[in-house]
Write a protein that holds these residues in place. Structure first.
Motif, PDB file in Angstrom:
ATOM      1  N   PRO A 199      34.060  63.234 -11.367  1.00 14.13           N
ATOM      2  CA  PRO A 199      34.177  61.800 -11.651  1.00 14.13           C
ATOM      3  C   PRO A 199      34.717  61.027 -10.438  1.00 14.13           C
ATOM      4  O   PRO A 199      34.379  59.845 -10.257  1.00 14.13           O
ATOM      5  CB  PRO A 199      35.160  61.757 -12.824  1.00 14.13           C
ATOM      6  N   VAL A 200      35.537  61.695  -9.612  1.00 13.04           N
ATOM      7  CA  VAL A 200      36.058  61.036  -8.404  1.00 13.04           C
ATOM      8  C   VAL A 200      34.916  60.762  -7.431  1.00 13.04           C
ATOM      9  O   VAL A 200      34.832  59.680  -6.833  1.00 13.04           O
ATOM     10  CB  VAL A 200      37.148  61.903  -7.735  1.00 13.04           C
ATOM     11  N   HIS A 201      34.024  61.743  -7.263  1.00 15.89           N
ATOM     12  CA  HIS A 201      32.852  61.539  -6.408  1.00 15.89           C
ATOM     13  C   HIS A 201      32.008  60.365  -6.913  1.00 15.89           C
ATOM     14  O   HIS A 201      31.572  59.506  -6.127  1.00 15.89           O
ATOM     15  CB  HIS A 201      31.983  62.799  -6.387  1.00 15.89           C
ATOM     16  N   GLU A 202      31.769  60.354  -8.215  1.00 14.06           N
ATOM     17  CA  GLU A 202      30.910  59.318  -8.798  1.00 14.06           C
ATOM     18  C   GLU A 202      31.517  57.932  -8.636  1.00 14.06           C
ATOM     19  O   GLU A 202      30.833  56.976  -8.261  1.00 14.06           O
ATOM     20  CB  GLU A 202      30.671  59.619 -10.287  1.00 14.06           C
ATOM     21  N   ALA A 203      32.804  57.811  -8.920  1.00 12.77           N
ATOM     22  CA  ALA A 203      33.464  56.510  -8.800  1.00 12.77           C
ATOM     23  C   ALA A 203      33.477  56.036  -7.350  1.00 12.77           C
ATOM     24  O   ALA A 203      33.261  54.852  -7.062  1.00 12.77           O
ATOM     25  CB  ALA A 203      34.886  56.594  -9.347  1.00 12.77           C
ATOM     26  N   SER A 238      36.264  50.944  -7.935  1.00 10.13           N
ATOM     27  CA  SER A 238      37.623  51.110  -7.414  1.00 10.13           C
ATOM     28  C   SER A 238      38.679  51.222  -8.514  1.00 10.13           C
ATOM     29  O   SER A 238      39.634  51.993  -8.383  1.00 10.13           O
ATOM     30  CB  SER A 238      37.977  49.960  -6.465  1.00 10.13           C
ATOM     31  N   LEU A 239      38.539  50.474  -9.581  1.00  8.00           N
ATOM     32  CA  LEU A 239      39.512  50.544 -10.672  1.00  8.00           C
ATOM     33  C   LEU A 239      39.481  51.922 -11.329  1.00  8.00           C
ATOM     34  O   LEU A 239      40.524  52.527 -11.585  1.00  8.00           O
ATOM     35  CB  LEU A 239      39.222  49.455 -11.713  1.00  8.00           C
ATOM     36  N   GLN A 240      38.289  52.424 -11.602  1.00  3.73           N
ATOM     37  CA  GLN A 240      38.140  53.751 -12.182  1.00  3.73           C
ATOM     38  C   GLN A 240      38.698  54.809 -11.239  1.00  3.73           C
ATOM     39  O   GLN A 240      39.376  55.757 -11.658  1.00  3.73           O
ATOM     40  CB  GLN A 240      36.661  54.024 -12.478  1.00  3.73           C
ATOM     41  N   LEU A 241      38.419  54.652  -9.945  1.00  3.20           N
ATOM     42  CA  LEU A 241      38.906  55.606  -8.957  1.00  3.20           C
ATOM     43  C   LEU A 241      40.431  55.601  -8.908  1.00  3.20           C
ATOM     44  O   LEU A 241      41.071  56.662  -8.855  1.00  3.20           O
ATOM     45  CB  LEU A 241      38.336  55.265  -7.576  1.00  3.20           C
ATOM     46  N   GLN A 242      41.024  54.419  -8.931  1.00  2.00           N
ATOM     47  CA  GLN A 242      42.479  54.306  -8.924  1.00  2.00           C
ATOM     48  C   GLN A 242      43.090  55.003 -10.134  1.00  2.00           C
ATOM     49  O   GLN A 242      44.088  55.721 -10.028  1.00  2.00           O
ATOM     50  CB  GLN A 242      42.892  52.839  -8.907  1.00  2.00           C
ATOM     51  N   GLN A 243      42.476  54.824 -11.291  1.00  2.00           N
ATOM     52  CA  GLN A 243      42.975  55.463 -12.510  1.00  2.00           C
ATOM     53  C   GLN A 243      42.872  56.986 -12.423  1.00  2.00           C
ATOM     54  O   GLN A 243      43.771  57.711 -12.860  1.00  2.00           O
ATOM     55  CB  GLN A 243      42.196  54.939 -13.725  1.00  2.00           C
ATOM     56  N   LEU A 244      41.788  57.474 -11.849  1.00  2.00           N
ATOM     57  CA  LEU A 244      41.604  58.919 -11.680  1.00  2.00           C
ATOM     58  C   LEU A 244      42.660  59.492 -10.736  1.00  2.00           C
ATOM     59  O   LEU A 244      43.234  60.563 -10.990  1.00  2.00           O
ATOM     60  CB  LEU A 244      40.206  59.211 -11.139  1.00  2.00           C
ATOM     61  N   ILE A 245      42.926  58.774  -9.658  1.00  3.58           N
ATOM     62  CA  ILE A 245      43.935  59.220  -8.690  1.00  3.58           C
ATOM     63  C   ILE A 245      45.306  59.253  -9.336  1.00  3.58           C
ATOM     64  O   ILE A 245      46.067  60.220  -9.188  1.00  3.58           O
ATOM     65  CB  ILE A 245      43.932  58.302  -7.447  1.00  3.58           C
ATOM     66  N   LEU A 276      41.387  53.501  -0.904  1.00  2.72           N
ATOM     67  CA  LEU A 276      42.131  54.189  -1.962  1.00  2.72           C
ATOM     68  C   LEU A 276      42.219  55.684  -1.701  1.00  2.72           C
ATOM     69  O   LEU A 276      43.280  56.296  -1.860  1.00  2.72           O
ATOM     70  CB  LEU A 276      41.455  53.937  -3.315  1.00  2.72           C
ATOM     71  N   LEU A 277      41.124  56.279  -1.281  1.00  3.64           N
ATOM     72  CA  LEU A 277      41.102  57.719  -1.030  1.00  3.64           C
ATOM     73  C   LEU A 277      41.982  58.097   0.153  1.00  3.64           C
ATOM     74  O   LEU A 277      42.727  59.083   0.100  1.00  3.64           O
ATOM     75  CB  LEU A 277      39.656  58.178  -0.788  1.00  3.64           C
ATOM     76  N   LEU A 278      41.906  57.322   1.212  1.00  2.15           N
ATOM     77  CA  LEU A 278      42.734  57.604   2.395  1.00  2.15           C
ATOM     78  C   LEU A 278      44.215  57.463   2.062  1.00  2.15           C
ATOM     79  O   LEU A 278      45.036  58.290   2.472  1.00  2.15           O
ATOM     80  CB  LEU A 278      42.350  56.663   3.536  1.00  2.15           C
ATOM     81  N   ALA A 279      44.563  56.423   1.322  1.00  2.00           N
ATOM     82  CA  ALA A 279      45.956  56.205   0.943  1.00  2.00           C
ATOM     83  C   ALA A 279      46.469  57.332   0.046  1.00  2.00           C
ATOM     84  O   ALA A 279      47.665  57.638   0.037  1.00  2.00           O
ATOM     85  CB  ALA A 279      46.100  54.860   0.230  1.00  2.00           C
ATOM     86  N   ALA A 280      45.545  57.972  -0.698  1.00  2.97           N
ATOM     87  CA  ALA A 280      45.924  59.055  -1.606  1.00  2.97           C
ATOM     88  C   ALA A 280      45.930  60.419  -0.911  1.00  2.97           C
ATOM     89  O   ALA A 280      46.199  61.430  -1.543  1.00  2.97           O
ATOM     90  CB  ALA A 280      44.977  59.090  -2.796  1.00  2.97           C
ATOM     91  N   GLY A 281      45.609  60.428   0.388  1.00  7.03           N
ATOM     92  CA  GLY A 281      45.682  61.682   1.133  1.00  7.03           C
ATOM     93  C   GLY A 281      44.366  62.386   1.373  1.00  7.03           C
ATOM     94  O   GLY A 281      44.354  63.585   1.684  1.00  7.03           O
ATOM     95  N   ALA A 282      43.250  61.688   1.257  1.00  9.64           N
ATOM     96  CA  ALA A 282      41.953  62.311   1.526  1.00  9.64           C
ATOM     97  C   ALA A 282      41.881  62.762   2.978  1.00  9.64           C
ATOM     98  O   ALA A 282      42.362  62.077   3.883  1.00  9.64           O
ATOM     99  CB  ALA A 282      40.829  61.318   1.231  1.00  9.64           C
ATOM    100  N   GLN A 283      41.269  63.917   3.198  1.00 11.16           N
ATOM    101  CA  GLN A 283      41.155  64.462   4.549  1.00 11.16           C
ATOM    102  C   GLN A 283      40.148  63.639   5.345  1.00 11.16           C
ATOM    103  O   GLN A 283      38.957  63.650   5.057  1.00 11.16           O
ATOM    104  CB  GLN A 283      40.727  65.922   4.499  1.00 11.16           C
TER     105      GLN A 283
END
Length: 233
Positions: free
Chosen positions: A22-26, A32-39, A70-77
């Motif tokens: 679901p993270v890939h899909e969002a 972005s809202l869905q992604l933030q909720q998943l994170i 959002l992904l970078l702030a959450a620590g994405a490589q």
């Protein structure tokens, strides 16, 4: 303090193959809202698919800047490689998204990643019958040249992009431009005009600070004007 999603995603999980999450899909769709909720719920931002695509690759390829942030702030490589050897920065350049490229560079994305370093998976694929070897030795600058985006080309070179890097066809980025076109003239200019000493120093310091370089530079005990220069402001 609640750990970030990336901290809860152990190293072993990063190499675990799954179908698209679901993270890939969002990330790909720009939700972005869905992604933030998943994170926030603890979803791993560094999960890879069977072809080594991370959510950051998916967002970058579609030019979804808010999701990239959002992904970078959450620590994405930031320099993760997919099965073709491409990093999110390469994908952002392929999409032509200047905003995504700026974000990735601000988080320390390598403009000149090693071109001949491959994981065991890449090595296995390269010796197979059906591979995409054409992408295994391309830099972000090659991608920018192919999409004929002068702004991207200039930005990558200013961040230290190697205009002489060769792909597995032996071609430089400029070889993918039409003679007398704006991208070709841009490359010609930089081939004739080396970077200034101040620019070379800036590139070297940014390289040394690595990931989250902007945060480190902002804390340096130097004049504000120098901080702005090093931050590309």
């Amino acid at each position: 303090m609640e750990p970030r999603a990336a901290d809860r995603c152990f190293l072993g999980d990063v190499g675990f193959w799954v179908e698209r999450t679901p993270v890939h899909e969002a990330a790909q769709r720009g939700e972005s809202l869905q992604l933030q909720q998943l994170i926030e719920s603890g979803a791993c931002v560094n999960q890879v698919t069977v072809d080594s695509i991370t959510p950051l690759h998916a967002a970058s390829l579609q030019g979804q800047a808010q999701c990239v942030q959002l992904l970078l702030a959450a620590g994405a490589q930031v320099d993760a490689r997919n099965i073709d050897g491409s990093t999110p920065l390469c994908d952002a350049c392929a999409s032509g998204s200047i905003e995504c490229v700026k974000l990735l560079l601000s988080y320390g994305a390598k403009v000149n990643p090693p071109l001949y370093t491959a994981s065991p998976l890449h090595e296995a694929c390269m010796s197979g019958a059906n591979v995409n070897a054409a992408k295994l030795h391309e830099t972000a600058l090659h991608h920018a040249a192919k999409v004929k985006n002068v702004d991207l080309i200039e930005m990558l070179i200013e961040f230290g992009g190697n205009i002489y890097a060769r792909d597995n066809r032996g071609k430089k980025p400029s070889d993918y431009t039409w003679s007398s076109s704006a991208p070709a003239k841009c490359f010609e200019h930089y081939e004739k005009t080396p970077l200034t000493l101040s620019q070379l120093c800036r590139v070297s310091l940014r390289k040394a600070t690595g990931v989250r370089g902007l945060e480190k530079i902002a804390k340096l005990n130097i004049p504000p004007r120098l901080i702005d220069y090093l931050s590309y402001n």
